[in-house]
Write a protein that holds these residues in place. Structure first.
Motif, mmCIF file in Angstrom:
data_model
loop_
_atom_site.group_PDB
_atom_site.id
_atom_site.type_symbol
_atom_site.label_atom_id
_atom_site.label_comp_id
_atom_site.label_asym_id
_atom_site.label_seq_id
_atom_site.Cartn_x
_atom_site.Cartn_y
_atom_site.Cartn_z
ATOM 1 N N PHE A 1 -2.955 0.835 8.543
ATOM 2 C CA PHE A 1 -1.943 0.767 7.489
ATOM 3 C C PHE A 1 -0.927 1.892 7.703
ATOM 4 O O PHE A 1 -1.286 3.021 8.036
ATOM 5 N N TYR A 2 0.332 1.587 7.471
ATOM 6 C CA TYR A 2 1.381 2.563 7.748
ATOM 7 C C TYR A 2 1.271 3.769 6.828
ATOM 8 O O TYR A 2 1.207 3.632 5.605
ATOM 9 N N SER A 3 1.250 4.957 7.434
ATOM 10 C CA SER A 3 1.082 6.198 6.680
ATOM 11 C C SER A 3 2.249 7.161 6.865
ATOM 12 O O SER A 3 2.185 8.308 6.403
ATOM 13 N N GLY A 4 3.303 6.711 7.510
ATOM 14 C CA GLY A 4 4.383 7.616 7.888
ATOM 15 C C GLY A 4 5.179 8.203 6.744
ATOM 16 O O GLY A 4 5.857 9.226 6.934
ATOM 17 N N GLY B 1 5.423 14.682 -2.318
ATOM 18 C CA GLY B 1 5.847 14.360 -0.969
ATOM 19 C C GLY B 1 7.069 13.465 -0.980
ATOM 20 O O GLY B 1 7.740 13.298 -2.002
ATOM 21 N N LYS B 2 7.334 12.839 0.175
ATOM 22 C CA LYS B 2 8.535 12.021 0.339
ATOM 23 C C LYS B 2 8.254 10.528 0.226
ATOM 24 O O LYS B 2 9.137 9.706 0.462
ATOM 25 N N SER C 1 13.586 0.887 -0.028
ATOM 26 C CA SER C 1 13.474 2.309 0.292
ATOM 27 C C SER C 1 12.347 2.633 1.261
ATOM 28 O O SER C 1 12.401 3.666 1.946
ATOM 29 N N PHE C 2 11.324 1.763 1.336
ATOM 30 C CA PHE C 2 10.148 2.026 2.170
ATOM 31 C C PHE C 2 9.734 0.747 2.895
ATOM 32 O O PHE C 2 8.656 0.199 2.671
ATOM 33 N N SER D 1 0.874 -1.176 0.000
ATOM 34 C CA SER D 1 0.000 0.000 0.000
ATOM 35 C C SER D 1 0.910 1.225 0.000
ATOM 36 O O SER D 1 1.337 1.710 1.046
ATOM 37 N N PHE D 2 1.208 1.699 -1.199
ATOM 38 C CA PHE D 2 2.261 2.684 -1.382
ATOM 39 C C PHE D 2 1.819 4.121 -1.125
ATOM 40 O O PHE D 2 2.633 5.031 -1.105
ATOM 41 N N ARG D 3 0.519 4.319 -0.914
ATOM 42 C CA ARG D 3 0.016 5.682 -0.700
ATOM 43 C C ARG D 3 -1.114 5.639 0.321
ATOM 44 O O ARG D 3 -2.208 5.164 0.029
#
Length: 259
Positions: free
Chosen positions: A216-219, A227-228, A246-247, A130-132
């Protein structure tokens, strides 16, 4: 003000998949961009101007919702195949897992639901990140971890009429305009009714596990270049090789199966 800032973030990057880059065209019609694959895209307005434009546009869209769009998810008992997702890395923590159950609704969106069904049958969602993740708006996924597999599904499908509003808990294809849906999906984690007029047609609903989706991770925040977070062009080109390196905290599906 917090709503407007989140709404602005959403509108400057929420349309989807094929490098489409719409603009704030008028006070009554707001084009949304669900994702950006082109790393050369730039913000189209300054922050203060865009906040005001988003507020005006949101008011116009909400006021003009079509009468044939349902105001709520259909009542329990409606027919539809159930899909169980096993989610890993909840909160960005290894070993934190959960279950999410989605009901496909071909009566809402037969073309989109059929595509989702086929993708599930071939295991497309397995290991998909879940990339976004934008809290209170969406959780977006649907780029396969293997670029060769992703390439097999580049041919878009036609549109479905919008029969149901993009309420919290609905599941919808990302799009780059008319007849451009491919594989990218988002869970609505807010009541995103302003998407209805833009042609976003829900294909299903979450019947169990919205509390899991909220974890879900949103950091990493919004994706590049706004954004980053992950750059979707690199996700498409390198898949999980890029994302894992990278993530590493991204939440992902270890499996998705019909139950």
């Amino acid at each position: 003000m917090r709503f407007l800032l989140n709404f602005l973030t959403f509108t400057t990057s929420i349309f989807a998949v094929n490098g489409f880059a719409p603009s704030l065209a008028s006070n009554t019609r707001l084009n949304l961009k669900l994702s950006a694959t082109d790393s050369n895209n730039e913000p189209m307005t300054r922050r203060d101007v865009a906040i005001k434009s988003a507020a005006i546009a949101a008011t116009g869209v909400l006021a003009g919702l079509s009468a044939n769009v349902q105001g709520a998810i259909a009542e329990d008992g409606a027919e539809g195949r159930l899909i169980e997702f096993t989610v890993e890395n909840l909160g960005g923590e290894e070993g934190q897992t959960g279950k999410v159950v989605m009901k496909l609704r071909k009566d809402w969106a037969p073309i989109g639901a059929e595509r989702f069904e086929k993708l599930t049958e071939v295991g497309f969602w397995n290991e998909a990140r879940s990339f976004r993740v934008l809290p209170g708006f969406i959780v977006q996924f649907g780029i396969n971890g293997d670029p060769a597999t992703q390439a097999l599904w580049r041919k878009p499908i036609g549109d479905d009429a919008v029969k149901v509003s993009n309420k919290r808990g609905t599941v919808t294809f990302a799009t780059a305009g008319a007849n451009t849906r491919t594989t990218q999906i988002f869970f609505n984690t807010g009541n995103n009714v302003f998407l209805d007029k833009q042609g976003f047609s829900p294909i299903g609903e979450i019947v169990e596990g919205m509390d899991v989706i909220d974890k879900f991770y949103s950091g990493y925040g919004e994706g590049a270049p706004s954004g980053k977070g992950p750059n979707q062009g690199l996700v498409q080109a390198k898949g999980n090789e890029y994302l894992i390196k990278s993530f590493p905290k991204l939440s992902y599906f270890s499996s998705a199966k019909f139950i």
